[in-house]
Design a protein around this motif. Structure first.
Motif, PDB file in Angstrom:
ATOM      1  N   GLN A  16       0.787  -1.167   0.067  1.00 20.54           N
ATOM      2  CA  GLN A  16      -0.196  -0.015  -0.041  1.00 20.54           C
ATOM      3  C   GLN A  16       0.865   1.109  -0.102  1.00 20.54           C
ATOM      4  O   GLN A  16       0.374   2.170  -0.831  1.00 20.54           O
ATOM      5  CB  GLN A  16      -1.023  -0.245   1.136  1.00 20.54           C
ATOM      6  N   PHE A  17       1.895   1.422   0.737  1.00 21.32           N
ATOM      7  CA  PHE A  17       2.673   2.595   0.912  1.00 21.32           C
ATOM      8  C   PHE A  17       3.343   2.903  -0.227  1.00 21.32           C
ATOM      9  O   PHE A  17       3.945   3.963  -0.525  1.00 21.32           O
ATOM     10  CB  PHE A  17       3.610   2.630   2.176  1.00 21.32           C
ATOM     11  N   SER A  18       3.956   1.915  -0.955  1.00 25.09           N
ATOM     12  CA  SER A  18       4.799   1.897  -2.159  1.00 25.09           C
ATOM     13  C   SER A  18       4.010   2.266  -3.223  1.00 25.09           C
ATOM     14  O   SER A  18       4.669   2.745  -4.399  1.00 25.09           O
ATOM     15  CB  SER A  18       5.320   0.415  -2.526  1.00 25.09           C
ATOM     16  N   GLU A  19       2.741   2.494  -3.497  1.00 24.02           N
ATOM     17  CA  GLU A  19       2.034   2.732  -4.521  1.00 24.02           C
ATOM     18  C   GLU A  19       2.250   4.026  -4.803  1.00 24.02           C
ATOM     19  O   GLU A  19       1.980   5.147  -3.989  1.00 24.02           O
ATOM     20  CB  GLU A  19       0.450   2.468  -4.380  1.00 24.02           C
ATOM     21  N   GLY A  20       2.845   4.296  -6.019  1.00 24.68           N
ATOM     22  CA  GLY A  20       3.197   5.829  -6.358  1.00 24.68           C
ATOM     23  C   GLY A  20       4.234   6.381  -5.772  1.00 24.68           C
ATOM     24  O   GLY A  20       4.667   7.184  -6.009  1.00 24.68           O
ATOM     25  N   GLY A  21       4.933   5.594  -5.017  1.00 22.32           N
ATOM     26  CA  GLY A  21       6.336   5.705  -4.338  1.00 22.32           C
ATOM     27  C   GLY A  21       7.590   4.983  -5.141  1.00 22.32           C
ATOM     28  O   GLY A  21       7.377   4.556  -6.122  1.00 22.32           O
ATOM     29  N   VAL A  22       8.669   5.136  -4.256  1.00 29.05           N
ATOM     30  CA  VAL A  22       9.736   4.138  -4.757  1.00 29.05           C
ATOM     31  C   VAL A  22      10.347   3.246  -3.685  1.00 29.05           C
ATOM     32  O   VAL A  22      10.516   3.887  -2.696  1.00 29.05           O
ATOM     33  CB  VAL A  22      11.074   5.375  -5.082  1.00 29.05           C
ATOM     34  N   VAL A  23      10.525   2.068  -4.105  1.00 24.32           N
ATOM     35  CA  VAL A  23      10.951   1.196  -3.083  1.00 24.32           C
ATOM     36  C   VAL A  23      12.313   1.155  -3.309  1.00 24.32           C
ATOM     37  O   VAL A  23      13.108   1.224  -4.103  1.00 24.32           O
ATOM     38  CB  VAL A  23      10.553  -0.377  -3.537  1.00 24.32           C
ATOM     39  N   THR A  24      13.085   1.454  -2.006  1.00 25.21           N
ATOM     40  CA  THR A  24      14.675   1.530  -1.874  1.00 25.21           C
ATOM     41  C   THR A  24      15.295   0.358  -1.450  1.00 25.21           C
ATOM     42  O   THR A  24      16.388   0.070  -1.695  1.00 25.21           O
ATOM     43  CB  THR A  24      14.821   2.903  -0.929  1.00 25.21           C
ATOM     44  N   MET A  25      14.516  -0.577  -0.804  1.00 24.69           N
ATOM     45  CA  MET A  25      15.020  -2.080  -0.350  1.00 24.69           C
ATOM     46  C   MET A  25      13.725  -2.857  -0.166  1.00 24.69           C
ATOM     47  O   MET A  25      12.777  -2.704   0.630  1.00 24.69           O
ATOM     48  CB  MET A  25      15.712  -1.863   1.023  1.00 24.69           C
ATOM     49  N   PRO A  26      13.638  -3.815  -1.304  1.00 21.45           N
ATOM     50  CA  PRO A  26      12.379  -4.565  -1.161  1.00 21.45           C
ATOM     51  C   PRO A  26      12.367  -5.281   0.036  1.00 21.45           C
ATOM     52  O   PRO A  26      13.371  -5.741   0.632  1.00 21.45           O
ATOM     53  CB  PRO A  26      12.593  -5.345  -2.650  1.00 21.45           C
ATOM     54  N   LEU A  27      11.161  -5.959   0.209  1.00 22.41           N
ATOM     55  CA  LEU A  27      11.032  -6.647   1.392  1.00 22.41           C
ATOM     56  C   LEU A  27      11.859  -8.071   1.490  1.00 22.41           C
ATOM     57  O   LEU A  27      11.805  -8.476   0.310  1.00 22.41           O
ATOM     58  CB  LEU A  27       9.600  -7.163   1.833  1.00 22.41           C
ATOM     59  N   GLN A  28      12.757  -8.238   2.364  1.00 16.31           N
ATOM     60  CA  GLN A  28      13.513  -9.394   2.120  1.00 16.31           C
ATOM     61  C   GLN A  28      13.869  -9.945   3.630  1.00 16.31           C
ATOM     62  O   GLN A  28      13.725  -9.257   4.762  1.00 16.31           O
ATOM     63  CB  GLN A  28      14.833  -9.115   1.503  1.00 16.31           C
ATOM     64  N   ASP A  29      14.361 -11.078   3.715  1.00 19.21           N
ATOM     65  CA  ASP A  29      14.798 -11.619   5.094  1.00 19.21           C
ATOM     66  C   ASP A  29      16.168 -11.101   5.316  1.00 19.21           C
ATOM     67  O   ASP A  29      16.806 -10.842   4.681  1.00 19.21           O
ATOM     68  CB  ASP A  29      14.842 -13.302   5.166  1.00 19.21           C
ATOM     69  N   THR A  30      16.218 -10.759   6.652  1.00 15.74           N
ATOM     70  CA  THR A  30      17.488 -10.193   7.050  1.00 15.74           C
ATOM     71  C   THR A  30      18.252 -11.134   8.175  1.00 15.74           C
ATOM     72  O   THR A  30      17.617 -12.199   8.591  1.00 15.74           O
ATOM     73  CB  THR A  30      17.297  -9.059   7.965  1.00 15.74           C
ATOM     74  N   PHE A  31      19.688 -10.735   8.328  1.00 19.31           N
ATOM     75  CA  PHE A  31      20.472 -11.558   9.141  1.00 19.31           C
ATOM     76  C   PHE A  31      20.178 -11.438  10.667  1.00 19.31           C
ATOM     77  O   PHE A  31      20.306 -12.301  11.494  1.00 19.31           O
ATOM     78  CB  PHE A  31      21.830 -11.173   9.101  1.00 19.31           C
ATOM     79  N   TRP A  32      19.016 -10.319  10.891  1.00 20.54           N
ATOM     80  CA  TRP A  32      18.625 -10.218  12.442  1.00 20.54           C
ATOM     81  C   TRP A  32      17.226 -11.091  12.646  1.00 20.54           C
ATOM     82  O   TRP A  32      16.659 -10.931  13.539  1.00 20.54           O
ATOM     83  CB  TRP A  32      18.458  -8.788  12.863  1.00 20.54           C
ATOM     84  N   GLY A  33      16.874 -11.795  11.580  1.00 26.33           N
ATOM     85  CA  GLY A  33      15.696 -12.721  11.801  1.00 26.33           C
ATOM     86  C   GLY A  33      14.438 -12.066  11.706  1.00 26.33           C
ATOM     87  O   GLY A  33      13.276 -12.517  12.135  1.00 26.33           O
ATOM     88  N   ALA A  34      14.502 -10.965  10.633  1.00 25.28           N
ATOM     89  CA  ALA A  34      13.263 -10.191  10.485  1.00 25.28           C
ATOM     90  C   ALA A  34      12.986 -10.426   8.878  1.00 25.28           C
ATOM     91  O   ALA A  34      13.845 -10.463   8.155  1.00 25.28           O
ATOM     92  CB  ALA A  34      13.290  -8.759  11.143  1.00 25.28           C
ATOM     93  N   THR A  35      11.863  -9.945   8.570  1.00 26.32           N
ATOM     94  CA  THR A  35      11.304  -9.342   7.303  1.00 26.32           C
ATOM     95  C   THR A  35      11.507  -7.801   7.396  1.00 26.32           C
ATOM     96  O   THR A  35      11.058  -7.221   8.154  1.00 26.32           O
ATOM     97  CB  THR A  35      10.003  -9.966   6.596  1.00 26.32           C
ATOM     98  N   PHE A  36      12.287  -7.274   6.286  1.00 30.93           N
ATOM     99  CA  PHE A  36      12.598  -5.812   6.351  1.00 30.93           C
ATOM    100  C   PHE A  36      12.595  -5.260   4.952  1.00 30.93           C
ATOM    101  O   PHE A  36      13.063  -6.000   4.128  1.00 30.93           O
ATOM    102  CB  PHE A  36      13.843  -5.455   7.007  1.00 30.93           C
ATOM    103  N   GLY A  37      11.945  -4.133   5.015  1.00 28.18           N
ATOM    104  CA  GLY A  37      11.860  -3.431   3.555  1.00 28.18           C
ATOM    105  C   GLY A  37      11.987  -1.925   3.821  1.00 28.18           C
ATOM    106  O   GLY A  37      11.431  -1.296   4.862  1.00 28.18           O
TER     107      GLY A  37
END
Length: 140
Positions: free
Chosen positions: A99-120
């Motif tokens: 929802q927030f990315s509509e019309g915006g710019v994704v600077t880091m797509p959602l992805q799994d991280t080394f700290w055990g989270a999904t982050f974007g």
């Protein structure tokens, strides 16, 4: 839908440790600082950046303030503050990020991280920087 409070995330040009220590002196609370060294991020950064702050968090009761040094990002007054949302489920982070990315710019797509989270991260269509995090449950 119940969403956790927004958390300000400050970005500094090499002065994160000094700034967060100052804020702790002013606001009290517990300050935790993690440098780049010893994390998977160090593999992608020059040696002189290994003492930079990868993530800092100051907590005192309901107060939560997070920060980091910028690394290779150019800091200007307009991009020093992001809003962070700590999501409660994989479905919530996926929906909010979309929802927030509509019309915006994704600077880091959602992805799994080394700290055990999904982050974007993204910049919305109004120019506001957002971070979305979902701490996955620990494997049993």
């Amino acid at each position: 839908m119940l969403i956790a409070p927004l958390t300000p995330y400050l970005t500094f040009d090499g002065t994160c440790r000094e700034a967060m220590t100052f804020y702790q002196q002013c606001l009290g609370g517990d300050l935790q600082i993690q440098t780049v060294a010893g994390t998977p991020a160090a593999e992608h950064m020059p040696a002189e950046a290994h003492n930079s702050v990868l993530h800092a968090i100051l907590t005192n009761g309901n107060l939560v303030l997070m920060a980091s040094d910028a690394g290779t990002q150019q800091i200007t007054k307009g991009n020093m503050v992001s809003l962070s949302v700590n999501c409660q489920s994989a479905e919530e982070i996926a929906a909010l990020f979309q929802q927030f990315s509509e019309g915006g710019v994704v600077t880091m797509p959602l992805q799994d991280t080394f700290w055990g989270a999904t982050f974007g991260m993204l910049t919305d269509r109004f120019g506001i920087d957002w971070m979305f995090n979902y701490d996955k449950p620990a494997a049993q």
